[in-house]
Scaffold this motif. Structure first.
Motif, PDB file in Angstrom:
ATOM      1  N   ASP A  74       0.810  -1.220   0.000  1.00 21.13           N
ATOM      2  CA  ASP A  74       0.000   0.000   0.000  1.00 21.13           C
ATOM      3  C   ASP A  74       0.843   1.270   0.000  1.00 21.13           C
ATOM      4  O   ASP A  74       0.504   2.239  -0.658  1.00 21.13           O
ATOM      5  CB  ASP A  74      -0.923   0.007   1.228  1.00 21.13           C
ATOM      6  N   THR A  75       1.936   1.270   0.715  1.00 18.28           N
ATOM      7  CA  THR A  75       2.724   2.483   0.891  1.00 18.28           C
ATOM      8  C   THR A  75       3.647   2.710  -0.300  1.00 18.28           C
ATOM      9  O   THR A  75       4.545   1.921  -0.566  1.00 18.28           O
ATOM     10  CB  THR A  75       3.564   2.407   2.183  1.00 18.28           C
ATOM     11  N   LEU A  76       3.381   3.797  -1.009  1.00 18.18           N
ATOM     12  CA  LEU A  76       4.212   4.197  -2.143  1.00 18.18           C
ATOM     13  C   LEU A  76       5.152   5.309  -1.704  1.00 18.18           C
ATOM     14  O   LEU A  76       4.810   6.114  -0.837  1.00 18.18           O
ATOM     15  CB  LEU A  76       3.335   4.713  -3.287  1.00 18.18           C
ATOM     16  N   PHE A  77       6.331   5.348  -2.300  1.00 16.24           N
ATOM     17  CA  PHE A  77       7.239   6.472  -2.100  1.00 16.24           C
ATOM     18  C   PHE A  77       7.434   7.130  -3.446  1.00 16.24           C
ATOM     19  O   PHE A  77       7.534   6.461  -4.477  1.00 16.24           O
ATOM     20  CB  PHE A  77       8.606   6.027  -1.564  1.00 16.24           C
ATOM     21  N   GLY A  78       7.480   8.453  -3.430  1.00 21.10           N
ATOM     22  CA  GLY A  78       7.708   9.178  -4.666  1.00 21.10           C
ATOM     23  C   GLY A  78       7.482  10.663  -4.491  1.00 21.10           C
ATOM     24  O   GLY A  78       7.632  11.205  -3.390  1.00 21.10           O
ATOM     25  N   LEU A  79       7.106  11.295  -5.565  1.00 23.10           N
ATOM     26  CA  LEU A  79       6.881  12.736  -5.612  1.00 23.10           C
ATOM     27  C   LEU A  79       5.386  12.984  -5.691  1.00 23.10           C
ATOM     28  O   LEU A  79       4.711  12.448  -6.576  1.00 23.10           O
ATOM     29  CB  LEU A  79       7.597  13.319  -6.832  1.00 23.10           C
ATOM     30  N   ALA A  80       4.873  13.764  -4.748  1.00 25.99           N
ATOM     31  CA  ALA A  80       3.439  14.067  -4.705  1.00 25.99           C
ATOM     32  C   ALA A  80       3.233  15.549  -4.974  1.00 25.99           C
ATOM     33  O   ALA A  80       3.926  16.406  -4.426  1.00 25.99           O
ATOM     34  CB  ALA A  80       2.861  13.701  -3.344  1.00 25.99           C
ATOM     35  N   ASP A  81       2.262  15.843  -5.823  1.00 25.77           N
ATOM     36  CA  ASP A  81       1.915  17.222  -6.167  1.00 25.77           C
ATOM     37  C   ASP A  81       0.398  17.337  -6.127  1.00 25.77           C
ATOM     38  O   ASP A  81      -0.288  16.835  -7.012  1.00 25.77           O
ATOM     39  CB  ASP A  81       2.449  17.551  -7.561  1.00 25.77           C
ATOM     40  N   GLY A  91       1.401  24.078  -5.758  1.00 25.02           N
ATOM     41  CA  GLY A  91       2.651  24.731  -6.112  1.00 25.02           C
ATOM     42  C   GLY A  91       3.855  24.300  -5.305  1.00 25.02           C
ATOM     43  O   GLY A  91       4.888  24.963  -5.353  1.00 25.02           O
ATOM     44  N   CYS A  92       3.730  23.196  -4.574  1.00 26.02           N
ATOM     45  CA  CYS A  92       4.878  22.743  -3.768  1.00 26.02           C
ATOM     46  C   CYS A  92       4.985  21.221  -3.780  1.00 26.02           C
ATOM     47  O   CYS A  92       4.679  20.564  -2.792  1.00 26.02           O
ATOM     48  CB  CYS A  92       4.795  23.280  -2.351  1.00 26.02           C
ATOM     49  N   PRO A  93       5.407  20.643  -4.909  1.00 24.86           N
ATOM     50  CA  PRO A  93       5.602  19.193  -4.981  1.00 24.86           C
ATOM     51  C   PRO A  93       6.627  18.751  -3.944  1.00 24.86           C
ATOM     52  O   PRO A  93       7.608  19.455  -3.696  1.00 24.86           O
ATOM     53  CB  PRO A  93       6.140  18.966  -6.396  1.00 24.86           C
ATOM     54  N   GLU A  94       6.381  17.590  -3.325  1.00 20.51           N
ATOM     55  CA  GLU A  94       7.327  17.131  -2.319  1.00 20.51           C
ATOM     56  C   GLU A  94       7.486  15.621  -2.343  1.00 20.51           C
ATOM     57  O   GLU A  94       6.571  14.886  -2.720  1.00 20.51           O
ATOM     58  CB  GLU A  94       6.916  17.589  -0.928  1.00 20.51           C
ATOM     59  N   LEU A  95       8.673  15.192  -1.955  1.00 21.97           N
ATOM     60  CA  LEU A  95       8.972  13.771  -1.832  1.00 21.97           C
ATOM     61  C   LEU A  95       8.352  13.248  -0.550  1.00 21.97           C
ATOM     62  O   LEU A  95       8.343  13.944   0.469  1.00 21.97           O
ATOM     63  CB  LEU A  95      10.482  13.545  -1.790  1.00 21.97           C
ATOM     64  N   GLY A  96       7.833  12.036  -0.613  1.00 23.53           N
ATOM     65  CA  GLY A  96       7.273  11.455   0.593  1.00 23.53           C
ATOM     66  C   GLY A  96       6.537  10.166   0.318  1.00 23.53           C
ATOM     67  O   GLY A  96       6.599   9.601  -0.775  1.00 23.53           O
ATOM     68  N   TYR A  97       5.825   9.712   1.338  1.00 24.51           N
ATOM     69  CA  TYR A  97       5.062   8.475   1.275  1.00 24.51           C
ATOM     70  C   TYR A  97       3.587   8.792   1.100  1.00 24.51           C
ATOM     71  O   TYR A  97       3.093   9.780   1.644  1.00 24.51           O
ATOM     72  CB  TYR A  97       5.271   7.666   2.564  1.00 24.51           C
ATOM     73  N   PHE A  98       2.884   7.947   0.338  1.00 30.53           N
ATOM     74  CA  PHE A  98       1.441   8.102   0.163  1.00 30.53           C
ATOM     75  C   PHE A  98       0.810   6.733   0.016  1.00 30.53           C
ATOM     76  O   PHE A  98       1.472   5.758  -0.334  1.00 30.53           O
ATOM     77  CB  PHE A  98       1.097   9.034  -0.997  1.00 30.53           C
ATOM     78  N   SER A  99      -0.475   6.678   0.321  1.00 28.79           N
ATOM     79  CA  SER A  99      -1.197   5.414   0.357  1.00 28.79           C
ATOM     80  C   SER A  99      -1.894   5.125  -0.968  1.00 28.79           C
ATOM     81  O   SER A  99      -2.732   5.914  -1.413  1.00 28.79           O
ATOM     82  CB  SER A  99      -2.230   5.448   1.483  1.00 28.79           C
ATOM     83  N   LEU A 100      -1.572   3.991  -1.551  1.00 32.95           N
ATOM     84  CA  LEU A 100      -2.233   3.560  -2.778  1.00 32.95           C
ATOM     85  C   LEU A 100      -3.729   3.364  -2.533  1.00 32.95           C
ATOM     86  O   LEU A 100      -4.553   3.784  -3.340  1.00 32.95           O
ATOM     87  CB  LEU A 100      -1.597   2.271  -3.306  1.00 32.95           C
ATOM     88  N   ARG A 101      -4.080   2.743  -1.418  1.00 34.86           N
ATOM     89  CA  ARG A 101      -5.501   2.507  -1.110  1.00 34.86           C
ATOM     90  C   ARG A 101      -6.279   3.810  -1.000  1.00 34.86           C
ATOM     91  O   ARG A 101      -7.410   3.898  -1.468  1.00 34.86           O
ATOM     92  CB  ARG A 101      -5.632   1.702   0.181  1.00 34.86           C
ATOM     93  N   GLU A 102      -5.686   4.812  -0.363  1.00 34.36           N
ATOM     94  CA  GLU A 102      -6.373   6.098  -0.234  1.00 34.36           C
ATOM     95  C   GLU A 102      -6.560   6.760  -1.596  1.00 34.36           C
ATOM     96  O   GLU A 102      -7.612   7.335  -1.866  1.00 34.36           O
ATOM     97  CB  GLU A 102      -5.609   7.026   0.709  1.00 34.36           C
ATOM     98  N   ILE A 103      -5.548   6.666  -2.441  1.00 30.90           N
ATOM     99  CA  ILE A 103      -5.657   7.256  -3.780  1.00 30.90           C
ATOM    100  C   ILE A 103      -6.719   6.513  -4.589  1.00 30.90           C
ATOM    101  O   ILE A 103      -7.532   7.122  -5.271  1.00 30.90           O
ATOM    102  CB  ILE A 103      -4.285   7.257  -4.489  1.00 30.90           C
TER     103      ILE A 103
END
Length: 132
Positions: free
Chosen positions: A48-55, A59-71
């Motif tokens: 579930d936990t993805l790492f990458g670039l979230a935008d 106006g402030c893209p950032e590196l971090g973790y995000f949930s595939l299930r939530e998306i």
């Protein structure tokens, strides 16, 4: 429906287990009705936990973790959902994407700039964006 194919999940997992410094984003997820875009380079053991670039379009893209299930659970107007760009492929590392995205203010603007820089045959795109 999952946004990631079994093959893409395997590639993201393999890259998560790699010690390579210059990991490339392998998947681009996006809101077809807005500016939110995610570039994923790794998938955690939990699937579930993805790492990458979230935008998220502020106006402030950032590196971090995000949930595939939530998306995948996001519901947009008119029955639409978050989609995966089936044509996305890049030779640029996540670090290059992050630098260009921060400079341009969004992943989408950086994508246009990187495409233009790459089309000129220059190695400029592989370096961090010029200042100014």
């Amino acid at each position: 429906m999952s946004l990631l194919t079994p093959e893409l999940r395997a590639a993201l997992r393999q890259q998560a287990c790699s010690d390579a410094a210059d990991k490339r984003p392998l998947a681009k997820l996006f809101n077809p009705m807005g500016a939110a875009t995610w570039l994923a380079s790794e998938l955690g053991e939990d699937g579930d936990t993805l790492f990458g670039l979230a935008d998220l379009g502020f106006g402030c893209p950032e590196l971090g973790y995000f949930s595939l299930r939530e998306i995948e659970a996001l519901r947009l107007p008119f029955g639409m959902r978050i989609e995966r760009d089936l044509t996305f492929a890049t030779r640029h590392s996540l670090a290059v994407w992050a630098a260009w995205s921060r400079k341009a203010g969004s992943i989408l603007s950086a994508e246009a700039l990187l495409r233009r820089a790459t089309a000129t045959g220059s190695d400029l795109a592989d370096r961090f964006p010029p200042s100014g």
